[in-house]
Design a protein around this motif. Structure first.
Motif, PDB file in Angstrom:
ATOM      1  N   MET A 108       0.838  -1.193   0.000  1.00  0.00           N
ATOM      2  CA  MET A 108       0.000   0.000   0.000  1.00  0.00           C
ATOM      3  C   MET A 108       0.876   1.247   0.000  1.00  0.00           C
ATOM      4  N   PHE A 109       0.542   2.185  -0.851  1.00  0.00           N
ATOM      5  CA  PHE A 109       1.257   3.456  -0.923  1.00  0.00           C
ATOM      6  C   PHE A 109       0.428   4.511  -0.195  1.00  0.00           C
ATOM      7  N   VAL A 110       0.977   5.061   0.879  1.00  0.00           N
ATOM      8  CA  VAL A 110       0.247   6.047   1.681  1.00  0.00           C
ATOM      9  C   VAL A 110       0.864   7.426   1.458  1.00  0.00           C
ATOM     10  N   PHE A 111       0.028   8.369   1.045  1.00  0.00           N
ATOM     11  CA  PHE A 111       0.472   9.736   0.820  1.00  0.00           C
ATOM     12  C   PHE A 111      -0.071  10.618   1.950  1.00  0.00           C
ATOM     13  N   ASP A 112       0.834  11.068   2.800  1.00  0.00           N
ATOM     14  CA  ASP A 112       0.473  11.927   3.930  1.00  0.00           C
ATOM     15  C   ASP A 112       0.974  13.334   3.625  1.00  0.00           C
ATOM     16  N   PHE A 113       0.072  14.196   3.176  1.00  0.00           N
ATOM     17  CA  PHE A 113       0.454  15.556   2.804  1.00  0.00           C
ATOM     18  C   PHE A 113       0.466  16.511   3.995  1.00  0.00           C
ATOM     19  N   PHE A 114       0.168  15.977   5.181  1.00  0.00           N
ATOM     20  CA  PHE A 114       0.259  16.783   6.400  1.00  0.00           C
ATOM     21  C   PHE A 114       1.653  16.681   7.019  1.00  0.00           C
ATOM     22  N   ASP A 115       2.087  15.455   7.253  1.00  0.00           N
ATOM     23  CA  ASP A 115       3.333  15.236   7.984  1.00  0.00           C
ATOM     24  C   ASP A 115       4.425  14.565   7.164  1.00  0.00           C
ATOM     25  N   GLY A 116       4.105  14.115   5.967  1.00  0.00           N
ATOM     26  CA  GLY A 116       5.110  13.443   5.147  1.00  0.00           C
ATOM     27  C   GLY A 116       6.156  14.429   4.645  1.00  0.00           C
ATOM     28  N   SER A 117       7.416  14.028   4.700  1.00  0.00           N
ATOM     29  CA  SER A 117       8.492  14.890   4.202  1.00  0.00           C
ATOM     30  C   SER A 117       8.483  14.874   2.672  1.00  0.00           C
ATOM     31  N   SER A 118       9.156  15.845   2.074  1.00  0.00           N
ATOM     32  CA  SER A 118       9.247  15.895   0.613  1.00  0.00           C
ATOM     33  C   SER A 118       9.873  14.618   0.072  1.00  0.00           C
ATOM     34  N   ARG A 119      10.904  14.136   0.763  1.00  0.00           N
ATOM     35  CA  ARG A 119      11.586  12.915   0.311  1.00  0.00           C
ATOM     36  C   ARG A 119      10.639  11.717   0.356  1.00  0.00           C
ATOM     37  N   GLU A 120       9.864  11.605   1.420  1.00  0.00           N
ATOM     38  CA  GLU A 120       8.924  10.487   1.547  1.00  0.00           C
ATOM     39  C   GLU A 120       7.858  10.542   0.456  1.00  0.00           C
ATOM     40  N   LEU A 121       7.351  11.746   0.187  1.00  0.00           N
ATOM     41  CA  LEU A 121       6.310  11.889  -0.824  1.00  0.00           C
ATOM     42  C   LEU A 121       6.848  11.568  -2.217  1.00  0.00           C
ATOM     43  N   ILE A 122       8.031  12.082  -2.534  1.00  0.00           N
ATOM     44  CA  ILE A 122       8.636  11.808  -3.842  1.00  0.00           C
ATOM     45  C   ILE A 122       8.911  10.313  -3.990  1.00  0.00           C
ATOM     46  N   ASN A 123       9.390   9.703  -2.920  1.00  0.00           N
ATOM     47  CA  ASN A 123       9.699   8.277  -2.967  1.00  0.00           C
ATOM     48  C   ASN A 123       8.435   7.451  -3.219  1.00  0.00           C
ATOM     49  N   SER A 124       7.326   7.824  -2.551  1.00  0.00           N
ATOM     50  CA  SER A 124       6.069   7.089  -2.743  1.00  0.00           C
ATOM     51  C   SER A 124       5.574   7.233  -4.176  1.00  0.00           C
ATOM     52  N   LEU A 125       5.647   8.450  -4.713  1.00  0.00           N
ATOM     53  CA  LEU A 125       5.187   8.665  -6.085  1.00  0.00           C
ATOM     54  C   LEU A 125       6.081   7.920  -7.074  1.00  0.00           C
ATOM     55  N   ALA A 126       7.400   7.941  -6.826  1.00  0.00           N
ATOM     56  CA  ALA A 126       8.341   7.257  -7.713  1.00  0.00           C
ATOM     57  C   ALA A 126       8.091   5.748  -7.719  1.00  0.00           C
ATOM     58  N   GLU A 127       7.903   5.165  -6.549  1.00  0.00           N
ATOM     59  CA  GLU A 127       7.673   3.722  -6.468  1.00  0.00           C
ATOM     60  C   GLU A 127       6.335   3.339  -7.090  1.00  0.00           C
ATOM     61  N   TYR A 128       5.317   4.143  -6.843  1.00  0.00           N
ATOM     62  CA  TYR A 128       3.978   3.812  -7.352  1.00  0.00           C
ATOM     63  C   TYR A 128       3.939   3.845  -8.876  1.00  0.00           C
ATOM     64  N   PHE A 129       4.527   4.885  -9.471  1.00  0.00           N
ATOM     65  CA  PHE A 129       4.500   5.010 -10.928  1.00  0.00           C
ATOM     66  C   PHE A 129       5.742   4.404 -11.594  1.00  0.00           C
ATOM     67  N   ASP A 130       6.603   3.766 -10.773  1.00  0.00           N
ATOM     68  CA  ASP A 130       7.804   3.102 -11.292  1.00  0.00           C
ATOM     69  C   ASP A 130       8.707   4.097 -12.049  1.00  0.00           C
ATOM     70  N   ILE A 131       9.019   5.204 -11.363  1.00  0.00           N
ATOM     71  CA  ILE A 131       9.902   6.238 -11.904  1.00  0.00           C
ATOM     72  C   ILE A 131      11.189   6.243 -11.075  1.00  0.00           C
ATOM     73  N   ASP A 132      12.313   6.490 -11.700  1.00  0.00           N
ATOM     74  CA  ASP A 132      13.565   6.620 -10.966  1.00  0.00           C
ATOM     75  C   ASP A 132      13.470   7.794  -9.989  1.00  0.00           C
ATOM     76  N   TYR A 133      13.820   7.536  -8.736  1.00  0.00           N
ATOM     77  CA  TYR A 133      13.666   8.565  -7.699  1.00  0.00           C
ATOM     78  C   TYR A 133      14.450   9.825  -8.033  1.00  0.00           C
ATOM     79  N   GLU A 134      15.705   9.698  -8.403  1.00  0.00           N
ATOM     80  CA  GLU A 134      16.550  10.867  -8.658  1.00  0.00           C
ATOM     81  C   GLU A 134      16.027  11.688  -9.826  1.00  0.00           C
TER      82      GLU A 134
END
Length: 329
Positions: free
Chosen positions: A10-36
């Motif tokens: 499960m990919f959880v997007f927390d736009f209240f307390d999630g850090s930028s790195r955590e949010l980018i990482n979740s989006l990258a993993e979900y859409f299968d995009i290279d994080y960098e």
């Protein structure tokens, strides 16, 4: 050597307390995009959902949106006794709050008000009024007049009840919440830090019933005296249970997003026949919300699909103390 990393269930997007790195990482993993590559693109310029789709050639039909949750917050006022009803019932939609045995329905009943959402009737002091839209003709006059109302000449009671109709049936009485925003943003939204927003609507109905030109503050004031504490309920909502695409003018909305449909290979006929999968809309919504929350501090709202509620035990309850959140055990 490449290290294979298993995707989370499960990919959880927390736009209240999630850090930028955590949010980018979740989006990258979900859409299968290279994080960098994703991080560089997001931080270089202000990206949009469309630019992300175009840059990374995203297929919005591919990732399964049933594997996405978004952290949401719902503000309410209550007391230590009634807050327990949320633990027992969960977060109900407005229909359930008004019709079932809840603190809100009990409070209204003590003031002679019963709202029968299913049968579209509001009772005030045992007198029943149909909850009609502004376009419907009255079957019986609300105020006992011999004159017939027209579309241009409605009595005030009819007008105010039509606003109640809009909230219950046009907007489907859904569970609403914040996806993003500060505590201050939430407290400043409508009346929710003082009393339920529906009491504003019913208060105006009461004012018209009493033939007063002033908003009836009695309900709100009495609720506030009894329920002085403000709480925030936090829960994760499945993306597939959220209202992600519901334009007021469906046909016109196509032309506003025509570039997106062209890029995805959909034609106007596909759109009109509702042949575009809901998963496509869910993923597009996720990208839009991500960009809005990633670049802006302003509040963002969301709602569940009609009939959906938040199950008991599936949330945390925070008490607001000195403008901060204190978790209730």
């Amino acid at each position: 050597m490449m290290i294979w990393k298993e995707k989370p269930d499960m990919f959880v997007f927390d736009f209240f307390d999630g850090s930028s790195r955590e949010l980018i990482n979740s989006l990258a993993e979900y859409f299968d995009i290279d994080y960098e590559q994703l991080a560089t693109f997001l931080l270089k310029d202000e990206a949009t959902a469309y630019s992300l789709i175009e840059q990374f050639k995203l297929d919005l039909n591919k990732p399964d949106s049933k594997n996405v949750q978004i952290t949401c917050r719902h503000m309410t006022t209550s007391n230590e006794e009634d807050i327990k009803s949320f633990r027992k019932r969960g977060v109900l939609d407005l229909r359930g709050m008004l019709q079932e045995d809840t603190p809100l329905s009990s409070f209204l009943a003590k003031h002679g008000i019963i709202v029968d959402v299913d049968n579209r009737i509001i009772s005030i002091n045992e007198k029943q009024y149909p909850i009609q839209s502004s376009s419907e003709d009255c079957t019986d006059c609300y105020i006992g007049s011999d004159l017939s109302c027209t579309g241009y000449s409605k009595c005030e009671l009819n007008k105010q009840i039509s606003f109640l109709h809009t909230k219950l049936y046009f907007y489907n009485a859904t569970v609403e919440f914040f996806i993003h925003g500060t505590l201050k943003d939430m407290k400043n939204y409508s009346s929710i830090s003082k009393y339920p927003e529906i009491l504003l609507t019913i208060g105006n109905v009461l004012a018209a019933y009493r033939k007063s030109s002033l908003f009836d503050e009695k309900l709100g004031n009495e609720w506030q005296q009894r329920n002085k504490q403000c709480y925030v309920l936090q829960f994760n909502v499945n993306l597939q249970d959220m209202e992600t695409y519901a334009p007021m003018d469906y046909e016109r909305a196509y032309w506003e997003e025509k570039e997106l449909y062209d890029l995805a290979g959909y034609e106007y006929e596909d759109y009109l026949l509702h042949s575009i999968p809901q998963n496509f809309y869910n993923n597009y919504y996720l990208l839009k919300v991500f960009c809005q929350c990633f670049y802006s501090e302003s509040e963002k709202y969301g709602s569940l699909l009609p009939g959906k509620t938040v199950n008991p035990g599936g949330f945390k309850i925070y008490k607001i103390v000195d403008n901060s959140l204190k978790l209730l055990e």
